[in-house]
Motif scaffolding. Structure first.
Motif, PDB file in Angstrom:
ATOM      1  N   ASN A   1     -49.653  -0.690  32.446  1.00 18.74           N
ATOM      2  CA  ASN A   1     -51.009  -0.492  31.957  1.00 18.74           C
ATOM      3  C   ASN A   1     -51.108  -0.875  30.482  1.00 18.74           C
ATOM      4  N   GLU A   2     -52.309  -1.093  30.013  1.00 16.56           N
ATOM      5  CA  GLU A   2     -52.514  -1.490  28.629  1.00 16.56           C
ATOM      6  C   GLU A   2     -52.258  -0.351  27.655  1.00 16.56           C
ATOM      7  N   TYR A   3     -52.212   0.866  28.141  1.00 19.00           N
ATOM      8  CA  TYR A   3     -52.031   2.026  27.274  1.00 19.00           C
ATOM      9  C   TYR A   3     -50.999   2.955  27.901  1.00 19.00           C
ATOM     10  N   THR A   4     -50.354   3.752  27.062  1.00 23.62           N
ATOM     11  CA  THR A   4     -49.383   4.726  27.538  1.00 23.62           C
ATOM     12  C   THR A   4     -50.036   6.098  27.642  1.00 23.62           C
ATOM     13  N   GLU A   5     -49.347   7.013  28.322  1.00 28.01           N
ATOM     14  CA  GLU A   5     -49.877   8.364  28.534  1.00 28.01           C
ATOM     15  C   GLU A   5     -48.932   9.393  27.926  1.00 28.01           C
ATOM     16  N   SER A   6     -49.484  10.387  27.281  1.00 28.46           N
ATOM     17  CA  SER A   6     -48.688  11.474  26.722  1.00 28.46           C
ATOM     18  C   SER A   6     -48.034  12.271  27.844  1.00 28.46           C
ATOM     19  N   VAL A   7     -46.709  12.401  27.776  1.00 28.60           N
ATOM     20  CA  VAL A   7     -46.001  13.188  28.783  1.00 28.60           C
ATOM     21  C   VAL A   7     -46.421  14.651  28.708  1.00 28.60           C
ATOM     22  N   GLY A   8     -46.547  15.173  27.489  1.00 24.63           N
ATOM     23  CA  GLY A   8     -46.965  16.566  27.331  1.00 24.63           C
ATOM     24  C   GLY A   8     -48.328  16.836  27.931  1.00 24.63           C
ATOM     25  N   ASP A   9     -49.289  15.930  27.680  1.00 23.22           N
ATOM     26  CA  ASP A   9     -50.629  16.100  28.245  1.00 23.22           C
ATOM     27  C   ASP A   9     -50.587  16.066  29.767  1.00 23.22           C
ATOM     28  N   PHE A  10     -49.775  15.139  30.310  1.00 27.02           N
ATOM     29  CA  PHE A  10     -49.666  15.025  31.764  1.00 27.02           C
ATOM     30  C   PHE A  10     -49.088  16.303  32.364  1.00 27.02           C
ATOM     31  N   LEU A  11     -48.005  16.809  31.786  1.00 23.82           N
ATOM     32  CA  LEU A  11     -47.369  18.009  32.325  1.00 23.82           C
ATOM     33  C   LEU A  11     -48.289  19.223  32.209  1.00 23.82           C
ATOM     34  N   GLN A  12     -49.026  19.339  31.088  1.00 24.49           N
ATOM     35  CA  GLN A  12     -49.941  20.451  30.916  1.00 24.49           C
ATOM     36  C   GLN A  12     -51.069  20.401  31.936  1.00 24.49           C
ATOM     37  N   LYS A  13     -51.595  19.208  32.179  1.00 27.42           N
ATOM     38  CA  LYS A  13     -52.667  19.076  33.175  1.00 27.42           C
ATOM     39  C   LYS A  13     -52.138  19.405  34.575  1.00 27.42           C
ATOM     40  N   LEU A  14     -50.888  19.026  34.852  1.00 26.07           N
ATOM     41  CA  LEU A  14     -50.305  19.344  36.155  1.00 26.07           C
ATOM     42  C   LEU A  14     -50.171  20.850  36.333  1.00 26.07           C
ATOM     43  N   VAL A  15     -49.801  21.559  35.272  1.00 23.71           N
ATOM     44  CA  VAL A  15     -49.745  23.022  35.330  1.00 23.71           C
ATOM     45  C   VAL A  15     -51.119  23.578  35.685  1.00 23.71           C
ATOM     46  N   GLU A  16     -52.151  23.042  35.036  1.00 22.36           N
ATOM     47  CA  GLU A  16     -53.507  23.562  35.223  1.00 22.36           C
ATOM     48  C   GLU A  16     -54.024  23.308  36.633  1.00 22.36           C
ATOM     49  N   VAL A  17     -53.860  22.104  37.133  1.00 26.83           N
ATOM     50  CA  VAL A  17     -54.461  21.767  38.424  1.00 26.83           C
ATOM     51  C   VAL A  17     -53.641  22.295  39.599  1.00 26.83           C
ATOM     52  N   SER A  18     -52.350  22.550  39.384  1.00 30.52           N
ATOM     53  CA  SER A  18     -51.495  23.002  40.477  1.00 30.52           C
ATOM     54  C   SER A  18     -51.449  24.516  40.599  1.00 30.52           C
ATOM     55  N   GLY A  19     -51.838  25.198  39.509  1.00 34.95           N
ATOM     56  CA  GLY A  19     -51.728  26.644  39.518  1.00 34.95           C
ATOM     57  C   GLY A  19     -50.322  27.139  39.256  1.00 34.95           C
ATOM     58  N   ALA A  20     -49.438  26.235  38.827  1.00 38.32           N
ATOM     59  CA  ALA A  20     -48.057  26.633  38.527  1.00 38.32           C
ATOM     60  C   ALA A  20     -48.034  27.552  37.318  1.00 38.32           C
ATOM     61  N   LYS A  21     -46.985  28.326  37.226  1.00 36.76           N
ATOM     62  CA  LYS A  21     -46.833  29.226  36.092  1.00 36.76           C
ATOM     63  C   LYS A  21     -46.387  28.421  34.875  1.00 36.76           C
ATOM     64  N   GLY A  22     -47.190  28.441  33.811  1.00 36.51           N
ATOM     65  CA  GLY A  22     -46.841  27.709  32.604  1.00 36.51           C
ATOM     66  C   GLY A  22     -46.022  28.567  31.653  1.00 36.51           C
ATOM     67  N   PRO A  23     -45.598  28.000  30.541  1.00 36.45           N
ATOM     68  CA  PRO A  23     -45.823  26.605  30.163  1.00 36.45           C
ATOM     69  C   PRO A  23     -44.854  25.671  30.880  1.00 36.45           C
ATOM     70  N   TYR A  24     -45.124  24.373  30.822  1.00 34.51           N
ATOM     71  CA  TYR A  24     -44.193  23.403  31.401  1.00 34.51           C
ATOM     72  C   TYR A  24     -42.907  23.392  30.587  1.00 34.51           C
ATOM     73  N   GLU A  25     -41.861  22.847  31.182  1.00 35.45           N
ATOM     74  CA  GLU A  25     -40.548  22.836  30.531  1.00 35.45           C
ATOM     75  C   GLU A  25     -40.039  21.405  30.399  1.00 35.45           C
ATOM     76  N   LEU A  26     -39.529  21.062  29.229  1.00 38.98           N
ATOM     77  CA  LEU A  26     -38.835  19.795  29.019  1.00 38.98           C
ATOM     78  C   LEU A  26     -37.342  20.076  29.027  1.00 38.98           C
ATOM     79  N   ILE A  27     -36.624  19.375  29.899  1.00 40.82           N
ATOM     80  CA  ILE A  27     -35.187  19.579  30.066  1.00 40.82           C
ATOM     81  C   ILE A  27     -34.439  18.494  29.303  1.00 40.82           C
ATOM     82  N   THR A  28     -33.514  18.898  28.448  1.00 44.43           N
ATOM     83  CA  THR A  28     -32.722  17.933  27.696  1.00 44.43           C
ATOM     84  C   THR A  28     -31.763  17.202  28.623  1.00 44.43           C
ATOM     85  N   PRO A  29     -31.822  15.867  28.680  1.00 43.00           N
ATOM     86  CA  PRO A  29     -30.897  15.129  29.547  1.00 43.00           C
ATOM     87  C   PRO A  29     -29.457  15.404  29.146  1.00 43.00           C
ATOM     88  N   SER A  30     -28.576  15.556  30.143  1.00 43.23           N
ATOM     89  CA  SER A  30     -27.182  15.891  29.864  1.00 43.23           C
ATOM     90  C   SER A  30     -26.312  14.661  29.697  1.00 43.23           C
TER      91      SER A  30
END
Length: 265
Positions: A224-253
């Motif tokens: 796509n011509e533009y990129t998307e914020s990962v944080g915004d995407f994960l936060q919106k997924l929490v909101e629309v899915s009803g999952a318990k927030g906040p979202y978590e970022l896992i440090t790659p091992s």
């Protein structure tokens, strides 16, 4: 209209590509391992060929009639070796069976933008040197060059960004976890996704097939011509899915897991 063979025609990339080519009026052959998926291809007016990519014999006989071969494979245990073998098989078949006056057969190889590696601060384009690919796909630049420089085919490389939508996207696991009440992803704060939908990617392949004679030697980033914020995407997924927030970022091992990091797209 060009005649096209799609190797991996029932896959996440190959199927939308084959369908789009068929809708555009091209004669499309689709290689698949499965009899049941062959029926799906036939229903989409794609001529099915059942066989293994490791054994090109079932389709080598049609190479003289083809204008374009598209490799759209994924999930193979040794994709590097298979990609090189397929290029060699197509090249040799074209050299021995096509008239000397015929145009070179075009060969479109599906790579990926992971070859650019991590790049948070720099602008990255098709022509950016591939100096730091993600470890898991560090072999791809050499295969890309082999295809682009091969003297027997008109080589073209397409590098899809991270695909989203439909059922086989890498992001699909996020939605499965969200349904279970959790949203977690590998990466670090501030990352952004470079994305493309399979249908938009398929349109790029159609255009590449139709303009293949003038695209030889090019590697094309497809996103796509533009990129998307990962944080915004994960936060919106929490909101629309009803999952318990906040979202978590896992440090790659390790560097293998870095392919899931937002830095890599």
């Amino acid at each position: 209209m060009p005649k096209v063979l799609v190797i991996g025609a029932s896959g996440f990339i190959g199927l939308p590509v084959a369908q789009a080519l068929s809708r555009a009026g091209h004669t499309v052959y689709g290689l698949t391992r499965s009899e049941s998926k062959a029926k799906q291809l036939a229903a989409d007016e794609i001529i099915p060929i059942v066989g293994e990519p490791t054994n090109p014999q079932p389709w080598l006989n049609i190479v003289p009639t083809l204008d374009v071969v598209i490799e759209a494979l994924g999930g193979s245990a040794d994709l590097r070796t298979l990609s090189v073998a397929l290029l060699k098989a197509v090249g040799e078949a074209a050299k021995t069976s096509r008239p000397a006056s015929a145009p070179k057969i075009s060969y479109i190889y599906t790579s990926g933008t992971w070859v650019h590696g991590e790049s948070r601060n720099d602008f990255v384009s098709d022509t950016t040197p591939l100096l730091n690919p993600v470890k898991l796909v560090a072999w791809r630049p050499a295969v890309e060059q082999a295809i682009l420089s091969d003297s027997t085919v008109n080589g073209i490389v397409i590098r899809p960004a991270l695909l989203y939508g439909k059922t086989a996207s890498l992001l699909s696991s996020l939605f499965e976890e969200a349904a279970n009440g959790k949203v977690a992803w590998y990466g670090r704060p501030g990352g952004r996704f470079s994305l493309i939908h399979p249908d938009d990617l398929a349109d790029i392949y159609v255009r590449a097939v139709e303009k293949a004679p003038i695209l030889g030697g090019l590697a094309i980033d497809a996103g796509n011509e533009y990129t998307e914020s990962v944080g915004d995407f994960l936060q919106k997924l929490v909101e629309v899915s009803g999952a318990k927030g906040p979202y978590e970022l896992i440090t790659p091992s390790n560097r293998t897991w870095d392919i899931y990091s937002p830095d890599c797209y």
